[in-house]
Scaffold this motif. Structure first.
Motif, PDB file in Angstrom:
ATOM      1  N   GLY A 163     -13.549  -3.501 -25.745  1.00  0.00           N
ATOM      2  CA  GLY A 163     -12.980  -2.293 -26.198  1.00  0.00           C
ATOM      3  C   GLY A 163     -13.962  -1.258 -26.685  1.00  0.00           C
ATOM      4  O   GLY A 163     -14.130   0.186 -26.924  1.00  0.00           O
ATOM      5  N   GLU A 164     -14.365  -1.959 -28.253  1.00  0.00           N
ATOM      6  CA  GLU A 164     -15.089  -1.248 -28.984  1.00  0.00           C
ATOM      7  C   GLU A 164     -16.599  -0.725 -28.646  1.00  0.00           C
ATOM      8  O   GLU A 164     -16.986   0.116 -28.835  1.00  0.00           O
ATOM      9  N   ALA A 165     -17.133  -1.863 -27.743  1.00  0.00           N
ATOM     10  CA  ALA A 165     -18.521  -1.630 -27.395  1.00  0.00           C
ATOM     11  C   ALA A 165     -18.661  -0.722 -26.057  1.00  0.00           C
ATOM     12  O   ALA A 165     -19.757   0.014 -25.873  1.00  0.00           O
ATOM     13  N   LEU A 166     -17.629  -0.684 -25.370  1.00  0.00           N
ATOM     14  CA  LEU A 166     -17.734   0.026 -23.959  1.00  0.00           C
ATOM     15  C   LEU A 166     -17.900   1.594 -23.899  1.00  0.00           C
ATOM     16  O   LEU A 166     -17.256   2.223 -24.854  1.00  0.00           O
ATOM     17  N   ASP A 169     -20.142  -8.897 -28.338  1.00  0.00           N
ATOM     18  CA  ASP A 169     -20.619  -8.421 -29.724  1.00  0.00           C
ATOM     19  C   ASP A 169     -21.411  -7.052 -29.355  1.00  0.00           C
ATOM     20  O   ASP A 169     -22.609  -7.362 -29.278  1.00  0.00           O
ATOM     21  N   GLY A 170     -20.892  -5.881 -29.540  1.00  0.00           N
ATOM     22  CA  GLY A 170     -21.717  -4.623 -29.268  1.00  0.00           C
ATOM     23  C   GLY A 170     -22.879  -4.664 -30.199  1.00  0.00           C
ATOM     24  O   GLY A 170     -23.741  -4.419 -29.963  1.00  0.00           O
ATOM     25  N   PRO A 171     -22.420  -4.915 -31.463  1.00  0.00           N
ATOM     26  CA  PRO A 171     -23.569  -4.334 -32.505  1.00  0.00           C
ATOM     27  C   PRO A 171     -24.688  -5.311 -32.462  1.00  0.00           C
ATOM     28  O   PRO A 171     -25.930  -4.987 -32.604  1.00  0.00           O
ATOM     29  N   TYR A 215      -6.383  -0.957 -16.942  1.00  0.00           N
ATOM     30  CA  TYR A 215      -7.630  -2.160 -17.680  1.00  0.00           C
ATOM     31  C   TYR A 215      -6.935  -2.516 -18.917  1.00  0.00           C
ATOM     32  O   TYR A 215      -6.417  -1.916 -19.709  1.00  0.00           O
ATOM     33  N   ASP A 216      -7.281  -3.755 -19.133  1.00  0.00           N
ATOM     34  CA  ASP A 216      -6.700  -4.396 -20.558  1.00  0.00           C
ATOM     35  C   ASP A 216      -8.092  -4.962 -21.222  1.00  0.00           C
ATOM     36  O   ASP A 216      -8.506  -6.043 -21.160  1.00  0.00           O
ATOM     37  N   LEU A 217      -8.525  -4.042 -21.907  1.00  0.00           N
ATOM     38  CA  LEU A 217      -9.886  -4.520 -22.737  1.00  0.00           C
ATOM     39  C   LEU A 217      -9.735  -5.556 -23.546  1.00  0.00           C
ATOM     40  O   LEU A 217     -10.333  -6.244 -24.071  1.00  0.00           O
ATOM     41  N   VAL A 220     -25.481   0.995 -25.141  1.00  0.00           N
ATOM     42  CA  VAL A 220     -26.271   0.266 -24.179  1.00  0.00           C
ATOM     43  C   VAL A 220     -25.174  -0.505 -23.136  1.00  0.00           C
ATOM     44  O   VAL A 220     -25.373  -1.338 -22.358  1.00  0.00           O
ATOM     45  N   VAL A 221     -23.863  -0.401 -23.545  1.00  0.00           N
ATOM     46  CA  VAL A 221     -22.641  -1.128 -22.959  1.00  0.00           C
ATOM     47  C   VAL A 221     -21.949  -0.141 -21.995  1.00  0.00           C
ATOM     48  O   VAL A 221     -21.408   0.939 -22.702  1.00  0.00           O
ATOM     49  N   CYS A 222     -21.966   0.048 -20.789  1.00  0.00           N
ATOM     50  CA  CYS A 222     -21.450   0.715 -20.005  1.00  0.00           C
ATOM     51  C   CYS A 222     -20.556   0.176 -18.552  1.00  0.00           C
ATOM     52  O   CYS A 222     -20.912  -0.947 -18.745  1.00  0.00           O
TER      53      CYS A 222
END
Length: 415
Positions: A119-122, A226-228, A110-112, A126-128
């Motif tokens: 990469g930061e959010a996964l 954008d995770g946040p 995997y190359d996030l 709620v990011v799965c």
């Protein structure tokens, strides 16, 4: 100490173990070694079910020592590079290992970084992803309270192209049992142009999509997350069609379109492992360069490749590996004993068991031409048309395939 083996296999996943097992059990080869650093071997097809709360994660793994063929030599180490002109593989700790024949089957990586922010959010909030942590996926689905449920996938090839849809269908089934579904918009955003490349399967899946009222957005290329702020950003081809439109919150940033989500499931962007990508063995796309019918390397006659690392124009699945293994085994055995290749040819067969509900499944089986190619063995299960949803196919996925995998395929028996 110099390590030399008649057949050296890189990778203790489905492909590597099955090739070793068949060479040893069926062809009676005695000098087979496998390079594999991991302690644990996973049956990943069940992770879809784990992510939907209907399979025990612990049952998806076995100690690597248990699946290694007893008569194979296990080099518990990482391959780090190749010198194919001198029949040599470099390793992290064991020095140089040489071979007469090499089988390259380390799977994919995997190359996030290909999707900034992912990469930061996964695996957080709620990011799965079922690909990386299916137990977290189930937590997200179970705790979802409504809003926009976004299911998506990267633009790279991925393991089992249908998997990002399966978890969406099961999540919808789960939510339909509660009040959550009334206040939920399910969106499937994909870079593709159709729901599935095989026509009879696509027709069935469109019925499923309509029954579940899922918004399909085609031509959406995932660019960043954008995770946040819970926004997935896409490059979007405006002329692409949309199906079952939902009025979800969208924003624009230059050429990018952002979809606001209350949960996000994706597959991670996938590439060949770095030591393969940086070698002389890959094609322009960065995957192992092998002949699509014989699985022999395009430039090196004593190197074969199969499984997820191989640059083949078909889906990367365990089912594909099941059909690739006998061809590699036959060719290597004949080269060893008779200095010639076999007549077997891989036709691109792959399959994707598409779970559409708890207790329902469609089995997409296809070849290089995307022809629907059902396995005649399914007729014995009294399934006349595997392109239609059926509970017997669910039983196949949940009970029969895992049994066959651990007890037959891993042991070199034909299935």
């Amino acid at each position: 100490m110099h390590n030399h083996y008649q057949v050296l296999i890189i990778g203790g996943g489905s492909a590597g173990i099955m090739v070793a097992s068949q060479l040893i059990e069926q062809k009676k080869q005695t000098n087979v070694a496998i390079i594999e650093p991991a302690d644990t071997h996973y049956y990943q097809p069940a992770w879809t079910l784990v992510g939907a709360g209907t399979y025990n994660y612990d049952k998806t793994s076995r100690p690597m020592a248990e699946v290694m063929p007893e008569k194979a030599i296990w080099i518990q180490d990482s391959a780090t590079g190749f010198d194919p002109d001198n029949n040599t593989v470099f390793t992290a700790q064991s020095g140089e290992v040489t071979y007469d024949y090499l089988v390259v089957a380390p799977g994919l990586a995997y190359d996030l970084d290909l999707v900034p922010g992912l990469g930061e959010a996964l695996g957080q909030g709620v990011v799965c992803s079922n690909y990386t942590d299916p137990r977290h996926t189930w937590e997200v689905i179970k705790n979802f309270k409504g809003g926009t449920a976004l299911f998506t996938q990267p633009t790279t090839p991925i393991k089992c192209g249908g998997a990002p849809q399966k978890i969406m269908y099961l999540a919808e089934s789960h939510w339909a049992k509660s009040a959550v579904s009334a206040k939920t918009d399910i969106v499937f955003a994909t870079a593709g142009t159709i729901i599935f490349g095989v026509k009879p399967i696509a027709e069935t899946l469109m019925e499923v999509v309509n029954r579940k009222d899922i918004n399909l957005r085609f031509g959406y290329q995932l660019k960043k997350v954008d995770g946040p702020n819970r926004i997935a950003w896409y490059a979007f081809a405006d002329h692409m069609k949309e199906h079952n439109h939902k009025d979800v919150e969208i924003e624009k940033d230059g050429d990018l379109t952002g979809i606001h989500f209350d949960m996000l499931h994706t597959a991670p962007p996938s590439v060949a492992p770095e030591f393969v990508q940086t070698s002389t063995l890959v094609n322009q796309a960065g995957w192992l360069d092998v002949n699509k019918n014989t699985l022999q390397h395009s430039n090196y006659k004593n190197i074969f490749g199969l499984g997820d690392v191989a640059g083949l124009p078909t889906a990367k699945t365990g089912a594909a590996i099941r059909k690739q293994v006998p061809i590699v085994v036959d060719n290597i055995d004949l080269l060893i004993n008779h200095d010639r290749m076999g007549a077997k040819s891989y036709n691109g067969y792959s399959s994707c068991p598409l779970v559409t509900d708890y207790g329902k499944m469609v089995l997409a089986e296809f070849d290089y031409e995307n022809n629907f190619t059902p396995d005649p063995k399914l007729r014995q299960m009294l399934i006349s048309d595997s392109s239609k949803e059926h509970w017997r196919l669910w039983m196949l996925k949940k009970y029969i395939l895992p049994y066959l995998y651990w007890n037959k395929m891993m042991k070199g028996l034909d299935v």
